[in-house]
Write an enzyme that holds these catalytic residues in place. Structure first.
Site, mmCIF file in Angstrom:
data_model
loop_
_atom_site.group_PDB
_atom_site.id
_atom_site.type_symbol
_atom_site.label_atom_id
_atom_site.label_comp_id
_atom_site.label_asym_id
_atom_site.label_seq_id
_atom_site.Cartn_x
_atom_site.Cartn_y
_atom_site.Cartn_z
ATOM 1 N N HIS A 77 0.799 -1.232 0.000
ATOM 2 C CA HIS A 77 0.000 0.000 0.000
ATOM 3 C C HIS A 77 0.825 1.271 0.000
ATOM 4 C CE1 HIS A 77 1.122 0.015 4.215
ATOM 5 N NE2 HIS A 77 0.827 1.288 4.215
HETATM 6 C C1 UD1 Z 1 -1.748 5.853 5.481
HETATM 7 C C2 UD1 Z 1 -0.395 6.366 5.970
HETATM 8 C C3 UD1 Z 1 0.630 5.252 5.906
HETATM 9 C C4 UD1 Z 1 0.136 4.016 6.633
HETATM 10 C C5 UD1 Z 1 -1.212 3.615 6.064
HETATM 11 C C6 UD1 Z 1 -1.761 2.403 6.772
HETATM 12 C C7 UD1 Z 1 -0.020 8.748 5.511
HETATM 13 C C8 UD1 Z 1 0.728 9.731 4.686
HETATM 14 N N1 UD1 Z 1 0.081 7.456 5.142
HETATM 15 O O1 UD1 Z 1 -1.603 5.534 4.103
HETATM 16 O O2 UD1 Z 1 1.823 5.692 6.522
HETATM 17 O O3 UD1 Z 1 1.071 2.980 6.463
HETATM 18 O O4 UD1 Z 1 -2.124 4.709 6.225
HETATM 19 O O5 UD1 Z 1 -2.877 1.897 6.133
HETATM 20 O O6 UD1 Z 1 -0.677 9.123 6.454
HETATM 21 N N2 UD1 Z 1 -9.000 5.090 1.341
HETATM 22 C C9 UD1 Z 1 -10.231 4.496 1.331
HETATM 23 N N3 UD1 Z 1 -10.812 4.208 2.528
HETATM 24 C C10 UD1 Z 1 -10.222 4.495 3.716
HETATM 25 C C11 UD1 Z 1 -8.952 5.125 3.704
HETATM 26 C C12 UD1 Z 1 -8.351 5.409 2.515
HETATM 27 O O7 UD1 Z 1 -10.806 4.222 0.289
HETATM 28 O O8 UD1 Z 1 -10.786 4.178 4.763
HETATM 29 C C13 UD1 Z 1 -8.341 5.382 0.052
HETATM 30 C C14 UD1 Z 1 -8.598 6.783 -0.399
HETATM 31 O O9 UD1 Z 1 -8.813 6.804 -1.759
HETATM 32 C C15 UD1 Z 1 -7.295 7.515 -0.152
HETATM 33 C C16 UD1 Z 1 -6.271 6.400 -0.246
HETATM 34 O O10 UD1 Z 1 -6.938 5.219 0.181
HETATM 35 O O11 UD1 Z 1 -7.061 8.549 -1.022
HETATM 36 C C17 UD1 Z 1 -5.074 6.653 0.632
HETATM 37 O O12 UD1 Z 1 -5.471 6.884 1.968
HETATM 38 P P1 UD1 Z 1 -4.588 7.813 2.931
HETATM 39 O O13 UD1 Z 1 -5.229 7.943 4.246
HETATM 40 O O14 UD1 Z 1 -4.246 9.060 2.243
HETATM 41 O O15 UD1 Z 1 -3.215 7.047 3.097
HETATM 42 P P2 UD1 Z 1 -2.885 5.494 3.146
HETATM 43 O O16 UD1 Z 1 -2.399 5.073 1.820
HETATM 44 O O17 UD1 Z 1 -3.966 4.686 3.765
#
Ligand code: UD1
Length: 383
Positions: free
Chosen positions: A231
């Site tokens: 991820h």
């Molecule tokens: C975040 C952390 C990362 C951690 C990871 C654990 C940052 C910069 N990154 O990454 O260090 O290892 O969490 O999982 O904070 N999304 C969904 N549903 C959700 C959450 C996210 O669909 O419940 C999708 C969204 O499209 C979003 C993408 O995942 O844009 C990324 O989510 P984001 O919270 O930005 O960062 P992670 O990749 O989850």
């Protein structure tokens, strides 16, 4: 929680834990338990613990389900920030958090790990002059281009108490002048151990109870499959890197169970990358199901920091799909190989023999890190 009569007029303190993403819920769970235990045992000091969930993660499988399975109290606040660009997400977190942190006297803001929620909590606590503690302080990948590295470096530099998971992490801080005898800001860096180890020990029996059912559900046999998680932005935001990893995984000799993170799901669809062949994509797993499937995997392939450590604790060899790690101890003892993203290097790292037994090596404490953290912060409260 019932406050003992004897403590009602004693010293109370208010701590706010800021969390938002999946690995932070895992780290929070043992801290909640240790605070409860402190409150049951103490006749003089009661900790009012508030949970502030930024809402960075909101899908049931990676948020709510973890609170349920790990018996974490319902958050006192949910900022509901959701997903957006880094700038917008951080801005919303800080804006929505400010009135809450201003609304009462707070003795500690506690931030965990290295996500955007960590950075937002750290920055605002520092700006409002509230004492800040960082759990899992001192980890370094050496790549300041990673959002996580930026987040952890800033959180460390702003914290008053830095709770490190290992000697290596503590040494990193001392090298940066944070928390040693010569620190003019009198910050305190301590070796607390890894709260994720506490969390694993506290939930392993529950996970074991459902392992047979989970294996049946996925039609897999113990040690008859690999487990893959993927991820990190550095892998998922780069189509070539992602395609290269998947080519490597498809060269393996056993089925590959792949709980797909929401970010990765979107990227795979947008990039038109297929998961056919040996790879079996499934939705993200709850914490208990994840532990069970990690424990029974032949090997684990991952770009997650937490999963590298869980593999180490469970005695399962790990192959890390990155160019570096914040957990060098796992590599040094032979439990973990850094494979990068080249298909043939991934195949070789998985197929080669790993060291057999590293169970005597315990660089991350003994499973009582959360207690140490609560003791450290409540001692600082009294000073
Ligand atoms: C975040 C952390 C990362 C951690 C990871 C654990 C940052 C910069 N990154 O990454 O260090 O290892 O969490 O999982 O904070 N999304 C969904 N549903 C959700 C959450 C996210 O669909 O419940 C999708 C969204 O499209 C979003 C993408 O995942 O844009 C990324 O989510 P984001 O919270 O930005 O960062 P992670 O990749 O989850």
């Amino acid at each position: 929680m019932t406050i003992p009569e004897s403590a009602r007029n004693g010293a109370n303190s208010t701590w706010v834990s800021v969390v938002g993403a999946r690995p932070q819920f895992v780290k929070l769970a043992p801290v909640c338990r240790a605070i409860d235990q402190h409150n049951r045992n103490s006749s003089t000091s009661i900790i009012q613990h508030r949970i502030l969930h930024t809402g960075q993660h909101y899908d049931r499988e990676i948020a709510e389900l973890l609170f349920e399975q790990m018996a974490i109290p319902h958050p006192d606040h949910n900022l509901g920030v959701g997903s957006s660009s880094h700038g917008t997400q951080l801005a919303r977190m800080i804006q929505n958090m400010e009135p809450i942190l201003r609304s009462e006297r707070i003795d500690w803001v506690i931030v965990y790990g290295d996500t955007n929620s960590t950075l937002a909590g750290a920055l605002l606590a520092a700006r409002l002059n509230i004492p800040l503690a960082h759990v899992e302080a001192g980890c370094r990948s050496g790549d300041i281009g990673m959002p996580e590295e930026q987040n952890r470096v800033v959180a460390d530099h702003l914290s008053q108490v830095l709770l490190t998971p290992s000697q290596v992490a503590l040494d990193n801080l001392l090298r940066e002048g944070i928390g040693g005898d010569a620190d003019p800001r009198k910050r305190v860096s301590v070796l607390a151990g890894d709260v994720m180890y506490d969390a694993l020990l506290q939930h392993l029996k529950l996970a074991d109870n459902r392992a047979a059912e989970n294996l049946r559900q996925f039609s897999l046999e113990s040690k008859g499959y690999y487990l893959l998680t993927l991820h990190r932005a550095e892998n998922t935001n780069n189509r070539q890197r992602l395609a290269s990893i998947l080519r490597g995984v498809k060269l393996l000799d056993l089925p590959v169970l792949f709980p797909v993170h929401p970010r990765t799901k979107q990227v795979l669809a947008a990039a038109g990358l297929s998961l056919n062949g040996k790879i079996r994509p499934i939705p993200p797993l709850g914490f208990l199901e994840m532990l069970a499937m990690e424990k029974h995997a032949r090997k684990i392939l991952t770009d997650s920091g937490g999963v590298q450590k869980e593999a180490f604790y469970l005695g399962v060899p790990c192959v890390t799909l990155r160019d570096q790690t914040e957990w060098p101890e796992t590599v040094g003892c032979g439990a973990n190989r850094i494979a990068g993203t080249e298909p043939e290097l991934i195949r070789q790292a998985v197929m080669e023999n790993h060291a057999r037994d590293w169970s005597a090596f315990t660089p991350y404490g003994n499973g009582s890190s959360a207690e140490k953290i609560v003791d450290q912060l409540s001692a600082a409260d009294r000073e």
